[in-house]
Design a protein around this motif. Sequence first.
Motif, PDB file in Angstrom:
ATOM      1  N   GLY A  79       4.727   4.951   7.397  1.00  0.00           N
ATOM      2  CA  GLY A  79       4.082   4.602   8.652  1.00  0.00           C
ATOM      3  C   GLY A  79       4.626   5.396   9.821  1.00  0.00           C
ATOM      4  O   GLY A  79       5.412   6.337   9.667  1.00  0.00           O
ATOM      5  N   GLN A  80       4.203   4.974  11.001  1.00  0.00           N
ATOM      6  CA  GLN A  80       4.519   5.695  12.237  1.00  0.00           C
ATOM      7  C   GLN A  80       5.831   5.208  12.845  1.00  0.00           C
ATOM      8  O   GLN A  80       6.073   4.004  12.918  1.00  0.00           O
TER       9      GLN A  80
ATOM     10  N   ASN B 215       0.253   4.179   0.727  1.00  0.00           N
ATOM     11  CA  ASN B 215      -0.035   5.007   1.891  1.00  0.00           C
ATOM     12  C   ASN B 215      -0.162   4.112   3.110  1.00  0.00           C
ATOM     13  O   ASN B 215      -1.212   3.542   3.382  1.00  0.00           O
ATOM     14  N   GLY B 216       0.925   3.994   3.858  1.00  0.00           N
ATOM     15  CA  GLY B 216       0.944   3.128   5.033  1.00  0.00           C
ATOM     16  C   GLY B 216       0.902   3.886   6.342  1.00  0.00           C
ATOM     17  O   GLY B 216       1.440   3.408   7.347  1.00  0.00           O
ATOM     18  N   ALA B 217       0.245   5.039   6.369  1.00  0.00           N
ATOM     19  CA  ALA B 217       0.253   5.873   7.576  1.00  0.00           C
ATOM     20  C   ALA B 217      -0.269   5.120   8.799  1.00  0.00           C
ATOM     21  O   ALA B 217       0.139   5.408   9.931  1.00  0.00           O
ATOM     22  N   ARG B 218      -1.146   4.159   8.605  1.00  0.00           N
ATOM     23  CA  ARG B 218      -1.691   3.423   9.747  1.00  0.00           C
ATOM     24  C   ARG B 218      -0.733   2.368  10.284  1.00  0.00           C
ATOM     25  O   ARG B 218      -0.937   1.827  11.381  1.00  0.00           O
TER      26      ARG B 218
ATOM     27  N   ASP C 186     -11.273   6.430  10.055  1.00  0.00           N
ATOM     28  CA  ASP C 186     -10.309   5.861   9.120  1.00  0.00           C
ATOM     29  C   ASP C 186      -8.941   5.960   9.770  1.00  0.00           C
ATOM     30  O   ASP C 186      -8.439   7.065  10.006  1.00  0.00           O
ATOM     31  N   THR C 187      -8.331   4.821  10.108  1.00  0.00           N
ATOM     32  CA  THR C 187      -7.076   4.845  10.871  1.00  0.00           C
ATOM     33  C   THR C 187      -5.929   5.489  10.097  1.00  0.00           C
ATOM     34  O   THR C 187      -5.031   6.089  10.696  1.00  0.00           O
ATOM     35  N   THR C 188      -5.948   5.377   8.777  1.00  0.00           N
ATOM     36  CA  THR C 188      -4.907   6.009   7.971  1.00  0.00           C
ATOM     37  C   THR C 188      -5.054   7.520   8.000  1.00  0.00           C
ATOM     38  O   THR C 188      -4.086   8.263   8.245  1.00  0.00           O
TER      39      THR C 188
ATOM     40  N   ASP D 185       0.860  -1.181   0.000  1.00  0.00           N
ATOM     41  CA  ASP D 185       0.000   0.000   0.000  1.00  0.00           C
ATOM     42  C   ASP D 185       0.899   1.235   0.000  1.00  0.00           C
ATOM     43  O   ASP D 185       1.680   1.426   0.931  1.00  0.00           O
TER      44      ASP D 185
ATOM     45  N   ALA E 280      -3.127  12.047  -0.450  1.00  0.00           N
ATOM     46  CA  ALA E 280      -3.386  11.570   0.906  1.00  0.00           C
ATOM     47  C   ALA E 280      -3.703  12.731   1.841  1.00  0.00           C
ATOM     48  O   ALA E 280      -4.637  12.649   2.658  1.00  0.00           O
TER      49      ALA E 280
ATOM     50  N   SER F 265       7.967   9.248   5.571  1.00  0.00           N
ATOM     51  CA  SER F 265       7.582   9.382   4.175  1.00  0.00           C
ATOM     52  C   SER F 265       8.841   9.323   3.320  1.00  0.00           C
ATOM     53  O   SER F 265       9.942   9.588   3.815  1.00  0.00           O
TER      54      SER F 265
END
Length: 406
Positions: free
Chosen positions: A127-128, A87-90, A206-208, A85, A182, A152
């Motif tokens: 991600g975090q 966008n893996g911000a979650r 939305d967790t992301t 994915d 995003a 990022s």
Amino acid sequence: MDIAITSGYVVPVDGDPIDGGTVLVSGGRITAVGRDGDIAVPQGAEVVDASGAWVLPGFVEAHGHIGIDEEGIGWAGDDTNEMTDPNGARMRALDAINPADQGFTDALSGGVTTSVVKPGSGNPIGGQTVAIKCWGRSVDDRLLKQPASVKSALGENPKRVYGNKDRLPSTRQGVAAVIRDAFTKAQDYRAKRDHAAAQGEPFDRDTTLEVLVRVLDGELPWCQHVHRADDMHTAMRLADEFGYRLVINHCTEGHLLADEIAARGIPVITGPLMIGRSKVEVRNKTLANPGILDRAGVKVALTTDHPVVPVEFLVHQATLCVKEGMDPGAAIRAITLNPAEIMGIADRVGALRPGMDADVVVWSGDPLDVMSRALRVFVGGREVYTYDEERREGRALDPYYREDRS
């Protein structure tokens, strides 16, 4: 137990060195720092004689993959990138760290007591990140800050990963578009969420996007993997557009833009430095880069990007920077107080002052001398690593069984 580390050359980092100084520890925190004669050692305290030694705060590795990119076990220990994915911000590095990774003992042997563990750079949004201590039974025992930032990446890495999959993004413009899309969605999500809250209406979370809203709100810094000068300008452009707090990571060509980075007040985590020119983006790498940035007025931290460079060599990178013109005091700050301030954990680590966590390292000499060793390492006031000079071996305290093991 109270501990008094006495008679050493104490380097508080945020104050003048003290020749013949004492660091007093109680309850896992530093309670006093000063000259031997000015500090009253409590009765019954364990006294650590640091005569002839240097005493510094534990080093802070501001960008690494210790515990999520385990050495020597191949794919089974590689949890660095969730490359399914863009966008893996979650995603959370916290959930992938193995505290039994040998890298943590290596870190202690090099005086590194804190590490900010980050997802890799395979995704535009990885991600975090999480700030942890390098000793403890579980990751939760070691936790300093979760999340510490959001990772990022711009440039070559995500372009290659997704280009090979024949999907967005396969170009630099595609990588920037993923990030821009995003944040645009996060802005819309925030407006809808806040409206629903004001109306007392239910709202599907939305967790992301929740994570990206925290970046937009200034709660979390945006740690941007970027090497080339043109990609740095893209990073600045995106930060200007969405108003988030940018931290440039790697910054290989930072020396080309040092004045601009300084004028914008953007902090930099630079490195790894002890590597070859392994890809196009790092062809202009130079060990002089951190010193140039520092002299321009940029707040600079150094990184090994472990395991790209072994984490225990963090201090050796600082030494090489001094060799190439960086001020020695600035080099020490770049592996102690600066990374702690950049990552928002300077209330706990990065200096020797009352109230700070008792993460203290006794060195055989100036740590910028490559012949010096970390002799005794304390994390939270507990001695967790000792180097036996006669036997020429280091021993770490086993966090599971509470006993020393080779």
